[in-house]
Design a protein around this motif. Sequence first.
Motif, PDB file in Angstrom:
ATOM      1  N   GLU A  11       0.826  -1.197   0.000  1.00 20.27           N
ATOM      2  CA  GLU A  11       0.000   0.000   0.000  1.00 20.27           C
ATOM      3  C   GLU A  11       0.862   1.250   0.000  1.00 20.27           C
ATOM      4  N   LEU A  12       2.081   1.154   0.536  1.00 17.09           N
ATOM      5  CA  LEU A  12       2.956   2.309   0.625  1.00 17.09           C
ATOM      6  C   LEU A  12       3.713   2.573  -0.665  1.00 17.09           C
ATOM      7  N   SER A  13       3.636   1.682  -1.635  1.00 14.39           N
ATOM      8  CA  SER A  13       4.405   1.883  -2.856  1.00 14.39           C
ATOM      9  C   SER A  13       4.033   3.184  -3.547  1.00 14.39           C
ATOM     10  N   THR A  14       2.801   3.613  -3.410  1.00 18.37           N
ATOM     11  CA  THR A  14       2.397   4.868  -4.040  1.00 18.37           C
ATOM     12  C   THR A  14       2.974   6.070  -3.299  1.00 18.37           C
ATOM     13  N   LEU A  15       3.291   5.906  -2.033  1.00 19.54           N
ATOM     14  CA  LEU A  15       3.848   7.007  -1.258  1.00 19.54           C
ATOM     15  C   LEU A  15       5.371   7.048  -1.336  1.00 19.54           C
ATOM     16  N   LEU A  16       5.983   5.945  -1.710  1.00 16.74           N
ATOM     17  CA  LEU A  16       7.440   5.850  -1.684  1.00 16.74           C
ATOM     18  C   LEU A  16       8.042   5.864  -3.086  1.00 16.74           C
ATOM     19  N   GLY A  17       7.643   6.807  -3.892  1.00 17.08           N
ATOM     20  CA  GLY A  17       8.318   6.984  -5.160  1.00 17.08           C
ATOM     21  C   GLY A  17       7.560   6.519  -6.383  1.00 17.08           C
ATOM     22  N   ARG A  18       6.531   5.752  -6.249  1.00 16.38           N
ATOM     23  CA  ARG A  18       5.753   5.341  -7.408  1.00 16.38           C
ATOM     24  C   ARG A  18       4.465   6.128  -7.424  1.00 16.38           C
ATOM     25  N   ILE A  20       0.525   6.941  -8.284  1.00 21.06           N
ATOM     26  CA  ILE A  20      -0.683   6.122  -8.203  1.00 21.06           C
ATOM     27  C   ILE A  20      -0.982   5.496  -9.551  1.00 21.06           C
ATOM     28  N   SER A  21      -0.805   6.256 -10.635  1.00 21.77           N
ATOM     29  CA  SER A  21      -1.091   5.694 -11.956  1.00 21.77           C
ATOM     30  C   SER A  21      -0.126   4.562 -12.298  1.00 21.77           C
ATOM     31  N   SER A  22       1.118   4.668 -11.865  1.00 19.08           N
ATOM     32  CA  SER A  22       2.089   3.610 -12.114  1.00 19.08           C
ATOM     33  C   SER A  22       1.719   2.340 -11.356  1.00 19.08           C
ATOM     34  N   ALA A  23       1.294   2.499 -10.096  1.00 18.67           N
ATOM     35  CA  ALA A  23       0.887   1.337  -9.302  1.00 18.67           C
ATOM     36  C   ALA A  23      -0.350   0.685  -9.906  1.00 18.67           C
ATOM     37  N   ARG A  24      -1.300   1.489 -10.341  1.00 19.29           N
ATOM     38  CA  ARG A  24      -2.504   0.946 -10.982  1.00 19.29           C
ATOM     39  C   ARG A  24      -2.161   0.244 -12.277  1.00 19.29           C
ATOM     40  N   SER A  25      -1.243   0.825 -13.047  1.00 15.24           N
ATOM     41  CA  SER A  25      -0.825   0.241 -14.315  1.00 15.24           C
ATOM     42  C   SER A  25      -0.167  -1.118 -14.097  1.00 15.24           C
ATOM     43  N   SER A  26       0.690  -1.209 -13.083  1.00 13.86           N
ATOM     44  CA  SER A  26       1.344  -2.482 -12.774  1.00 13.86           C
ATOM     45  C   SER A  26       0.318  -3.546 -12.396  1.00 13.86           C
ATOM     46  N   SER A  27      -0.650  -3.175 -11.574  1.00 10.14           N
ATOM     47  CA  SER A  27      -1.688  -4.118 -11.176  1.00 10.14           C
ATOM     48  C   SER A  27      -2.535  -4.533 -12.374  1.00 10.14           C
ATOM     49  N   TYR A  28      -2.864  -3.574 -13.216  1.00 10.10           N
ATOM     50  CA  TYR A  28      -3.662  -3.870 -14.407  1.00 10.10           C
ATOM     51  C   TYR A  28      -2.921  -4.841 -15.317  1.00 10.10           C
ATOM     52  N   LYS A  29      -1.646  -4.579 -15.559  1.00  9.32           N
ATOM     53  CA  LYS A  29      -0.852  -5.441 -16.441  1.00  9.32           C
ATOM     54  C   LYS A  29      -0.719  -6.842 -15.860  1.00  9.32           C
ATOM     55  N   ALA A  30      -0.535  -6.944 -14.563  1.00 11.10           N
ATOM     56  CA  ALA A  30      -0.416  -8.256 -13.928  1.00 11.10           C
ATOM     57  C   ALA A  30      -1.722  -9.032 -14.064  1.00 11.10           C
ATOM     58  N   ARG A  32      -4.056  -8.606 -16.271  1.00 10.35           N
ATOM     59  CA  ARG A  32      -4.268  -8.918 -17.688  1.00 10.35           C
ATOM     60  C   ARG A  32      -3.449 -10.140 -18.109  1.00 10.35           C
ATOM     61  N   ALA A  33      -2.296 -10.315 -17.492  1.00  6.95           N
ATOM     62  CA  ALA A  33      -1.442 -11.461 -17.786  1.00  6.95           C
ATOM     63  C   ALA A  33      -1.862 -12.702 -16.998  1.00  6.95           C
ATOM     64  N   GLY A  34      -2.934 -12.579 -16.209  1.00  9.63           N
ATOM     65  CA  GLY A  34      -3.420 -13.719 -15.442  1.00  9.63           C
ATOM     66  C   GLY A  34      -2.715 -13.930 -14.123  1.00  9.63           C
ATOM     67  N   VAL A  35      -2.015 -12.910 -13.651  1.00  8.47           N
ATOM     68  CA  VAL A  35      -1.298 -13.001 -12.385  1.00  8.47           C
ATOM     69  C   VAL A  35      -2.163 -12.400 -11.290  1.00  8.47           C
ATOM     70  N   ARG A  36      -2.345 -13.120 -10.238  1.00 11.78           N
ATOM     71  CA  ARG A  36      -3.136 -12.639  -9.104  1.00 11.78           C
ATOM     72  C   ARG A  36      -2.358 -11.546  -8.375  1.00 11.78           C
ATOM     73  N   VAL A  37      -3.005 -10.431  -8.093  1.00  9.82           N
ATOM     74  CA  VAL A  37      -2.369  -9.309  -7.411  1.00  9.82           C
ATOM     75  C   VAL A  37      -2.891  -9.244  -5.985  1.00  9.82           C
ATOM     76  N   ILE A  38      -1.980  -9.170  -5.040  1.00 15.26           N
ATOM     77  CA  ILE A  38      -2.335  -9.089  -3.627  1.00 15.26           C
ATOM     78  C   ILE A  38      -1.704  -7.830  -3.061  1.00 15.26           C
ATOM     79  N   THR A  39      -2.492  -6.999  -2.410  1.00 17.81           N
ATOM     80  CA  THR A  39      -1.975  -5.798  -1.768  1.00 17.81           C
ATOM     81  C   THR A  39      -1.843  -6.080  -0.277  1.00 17.81           C
ATOM     82  N   VAL A  40      -0.668  -5.801   0.251  1.00 16.83           N
ATOM     83  CA  VAL A  40      -0.409  -6.072   1.670  1.00 16.83           C
ATOM     84  C   VAL A  40      -0.023  -4.782   2.379  1.00 16.83           C
TER      85      VAL A  40
END
Length: 108
Positions: A11-18, A20-30, A32-40
């Motif tokens: 959850e802190l990745s958006t506060l520590l240099g990434r 919000i759009s980059s974090a959303r993009s990474s989750s979207y791409k994962a 789309r590739a069939g990879v389960r995304v878990i936020t901790v």
Amino acid sequence: MTGYGLAATSELSTLLGRSISSARSSSYKARRAGVRVITVDARFTSQLCPDCGYTARNNRFSRDGFGCRMCGLAGPADHVAGINVRNRARLSVGTCQRARTCRLKADG
């Protein structure tokens, strides 16, 4: 962090240099590739020793350095935090029972 067909983000990745759009993009791409995304929850991941579980502010002795005051494990703070994020993700999906077991499975 990836492995076992899942990706973990903090959850802190958006506060520590990434952004919000980059974090959303990474989750979207994962997804789309069939990879389960878990936020901790990433709180204290750079202060928690993945080997013995000891958590202390002074485990993070510098901006980039980690050194456990209990067992002596040392390494780059970002790497240690990444291991802890991965372990929390694995615990949340039930692939292992304890963080130490998660680490031993992944690291040999």
